[in-house]
Design a protein around this motif. Structure first.
Motif, PDB file in Angstrom:
ATOM      1  N   ARG A  49       0.936  -1.233  -0.070  1.00 31.87           N
ATOM      2  CA  ARG A  49       0.059   0.159  -0.034  1.00 31.87           C
ATOM      3  C   ARG A  49       0.756   1.261  -0.040  1.00 31.87           C
ATOM      4  N   TRP A  51       0.825   5.800  -0.869  1.00 31.40           N
ATOM      5  CA  TRP A  51       0.102   7.008  -0.955  1.00 31.40           C
ATOM      6  C   TRP A  51       0.263   7.492  -2.420  1.00 31.40           C
ATOM      7  N   TRP A  58      -4.623   6.237  -0.986  1.00 34.58           N
ATOM      8  CA  TRP A  58      -4.145   5.139  -0.654  1.00 34.58           C
ATOM      9  C   TRP A  58      -4.287   4.245  -1.801  1.00 34.58           C
ATOM     10  N   ASP A  60      -3.285   0.086  -3.338  1.00 35.75           N
ATOM     11  CA  ASP A  60      -2.829  -1.114  -3.095  1.00 35.75           C
ATOM     12  C   ASP A  60      -1.558  -1.643  -4.063  1.00 35.75           C
ATOM     13  N   ARG A  67      -9.245   2.012   1.018  1.00 34.00           N
ATOM     14  CA  ARG A  67      -9.580   2.693   1.853  1.00 34.00           C
ATOM     15  C   ARG A  67      -9.072   2.049   3.318  1.00 34.00           C
ATOM     16  N   LEU A  68      -8.390   2.989   4.074  1.00 32.82           N
ATOM     17  CA  LEU A  68      -7.816   2.739   5.348  1.00 32.82           C
ATOM     18  C   LEU A  68      -8.790   3.070   6.462  1.00 32.82           C
ATOM     19  N   THR A  72      -7.216   1.367  12.370  1.00 36.20           N
ATOM     20  CA  THR A  72      -6.884   0.103  11.990  1.00 36.20           C
ATOM     21  C   THR A  72      -5.267  -0.127  11.589  1.00 36.20           C
ATOM     22  N   VAL A  73      -4.603   1.040  10.937  1.00 35.17           N
ATOM     23  CA  VAL A  73      -3.424   0.948  10.921  1.00 35.17           C
ATOM     24  C   VAL A  73      -2.445   1.963  11.427  1.00 35.17           C
ATOM     25  N   VAL A  75      -0.397   4.496  10.734  1.00 37.53           N
ATOM     26  CA  VAL A  75       0.395   4.880   9.472  1.00 37.53           C
ATOM     27  C   VAL A  75       1.472   5.438   9.724  1.00 37.53           C
TER      28      VAL A  75
END
Length: 142
Positions: A49, A51, A58, A60, A67-68, A72-73, A75
């Protein structure tokens, strides 16, 4: 990517021009697999992933928008920077086959993923050769 001195004779004499046509003519300066732009520094998460500044999104490992989900991450904790360099790669790993359909413009990540089976084959062959030479000159391995 630079070509090793011992492999240069496998490539045609006009390889730099042919590579430039593939990377910047057909691919327009972006990886044909993931879309990363040549010569730019991209922020990525290490799992494919990255930017995309132009689209402000973002993407893949295949260049599709992702979408993040918030939280969850981490960054800021895992983001890294990489300068993207495109290289022309042979899809079938045959340096004698320089047809346009056999050549692709890949960034470093996609090129390594594409060449992984070939690298594994060469690594196995090198290790097998070393063992065989060791058996021949120093006796069998313990």
């Amino acid at each position: 990517m630079p070509i090793r001195r011992e492999h240069r004779f496998f490539y045609p004499i006009d390889w730099p021009q042919l590579s430039a046509v593939i990377r910047f003519g057909r691919a327009r300066g972006a990886c044909e697999s993931c879309g990363r732009p040549h010569g730019r520094t991209v922020i990525h998460l290490g799992d494919g992933r990255w930017w995309d500044d132009v689209a402000a999104a973002w993407r893949d490992g295949r260049g599709r928008r992702v979408r993040l989900a918030p939280g969850t991450v981490d960054v800021l904790g895992i983001a890294r920077r990489t300068r993207v360099v495109l290289a022309a790669a042979h899809r079938d790993h045959d340096t004698a086959n320089n047809a346009a359909a056999n050549l692709a413009a890949f960034c470093q990540r996609c090129h390594m993923i594409h060449d992984r089976p070939e690298h594994q084959r060469r690594r196995w062959r090198t290790l097998f050769r070393r063992k065989a030479l060791g058996d021949l000159f120093r006796g069998p391995y313990g």
